[in-house]
Design an enzyme around this catalytic site. Structure first.
Site: not given
Ligand code: NAD
Length: 294
Positions: A90, A240, A165
């Site tokens: 997102t 966010k 979204k």
């Molecule tokens: P998260 O923080 O668990 O995962 C993100 C991952 O990206 C982390 O493991 C981090 O180490 C990695 N990362 C950061 N910079 C990086 C780079 N330069 N290269 C490689 N990896 C890198 O977050 P999440 O909960 O998995 O969410 C991910 C996305 O999905 C976000 O944008 C969030 O808004 C969206 N989202 C999350 C949910 C939820 O319920 N968790 C629901 C819908 C959407």
């Protein structure tokens, strides 16, 4: 479907189970995460280059737009011509459009495809994808959406997925607050929460927040309220998304007063109170504990 070589960048709470589901469906998945996280049945690469070089499709699931831009710039120098880039994070609409333009220059297909459904949806392969990009890009991405999710909507051109979204989540944030403040008022008027639910869930005040995710413990279907407001959908993730919708509203010169107020309330809850790490429906105990003057 012919097995594809898929590069997956960002193996966090959402990305790891999504990558594992693609591998379980028979695709060859190579993953990378700066934090060194891994995912079941996914081969881990040492860097972005090693993740994307031979890939037919590269998928990202990252925290925000600036990280997406950095990762995409690196990935696009090594991806093979004609390959598909799908960003499921997102992010702000501007970063999604900027990434699509950069992909086009590099002769790649690109789709922005944020999801709803949370960690449970990612693990169960039941996410909803909201996609923006070309018809070709969406067609090529669709079989993968079918593995990771249960529904995918092609919303329009680049950025349209992110637009859908943040508009959806702006409604969700505002209706959750409205539902919670109505429960708090009902409490003070001596109206039982169960009666309130029985009426509203079948009257014109009904919504997903009331009917499917009721913020009152012990009332309605099982929800995070029944688990001491353990997320679920964390208040900081709602913060966010409300921030992204206000950023977009400012850029597009749209008047969104309810969205702005929802953002201010979730910001206060998360940054100044005890909202961080709690489900976004914990707005109910917050409001119920307050008086009009506070
Ligand atoms: P998260 O923080 O668990 O995962 C993100 C991952 O990206 C982390 O493991 C981090 O180490 C990695 N990362 C950061 N910079 C990086 C780079 N330069 N290269 C490689 N990896 C890198 O977050 P999440 O909960 O998995 O969410 C991910 C996305 O999905 C976000 O944008 C969030 O808004 C969206 N989202 C999350 C949910 C939820 O319920 N968790 C629901 C819908 C959407």
């Amino acid at each position: 479907m012919t097995p594809l070589k898929i590069g997956f960048i960002g193996l966090g709470n959402m990305g790891a189970p999504m990558a594992s589901n693609l591998a379980a469906a028979g695709h060859s998945v190579t993953g990378f995460d700066v934090a060194g996280t891994t995912a079941k049945d996914v081969t881990v690469a040492a860097d972005i280059s090693g993740t994307v070089r031979d890939a037919d499709v590269v998928i990202t699931m990252l925290p925000n737009g600036s990280i997406l831009r950095q990762v995409a710039a690196q990935a696009f120098t090594d991806m093979q011509e004609g390959a598909l880039f799908i960003d499921c994070s997102t992010v702000d609409v501007e970063s999604a459009r900027n990434t699509a333009e950069a992909a086009e220059k590099a002769e790649l297909l690109a789709v922005d495809a944020p999801v709803s459904g949370g960690i449970g949806g990612a693990a169960g392969g039941t996410l909803t994808f909201m996609a923006g990009g070309t018809v070709d890009g969406f067609a090529k991405a669709s079989p993968l959406f079918e593995i990771m999710g249960q529904k995918a909507v092609h919303c329009g051109e680049a950025g349209a997925g992110q637009a859908a979204k943040i508009c959806n989540n702006m409604i969700l944030g505002a209706t959750m607050i409205a539902t919670c403040e109505a429960f708090a008022l009902a409490d003070k008027l001596g109206l039982e929460r169960q009666k309130m639910f029985d009426v509203v869930s079948t009257s014109s005040g009904y919504s997903w927040s009331m009917n499917a995710y009721c913020p009152a413990p012990g009332v309605g279907p099982t929800s995070p309220a029944d688990n001491d407001y353990t997320p679920g959908f964390a208040a900081e993730l709602m913060l966010k998304d409300l921030g992204l919708s206000q950023q977009a509203a400012e850029a597009a010169n749209a008047d969104t007063p309810m969205g702005a107020l929802a953002l201010a309330l979730y910001r206060q809850f998360v940054e100044d109170e005890d909202g961080k790490g709690r489900d976004f429906s914990a707005m109910l105990p917050r409001l119920a504990a307050r008086n009009r003057e506070s």
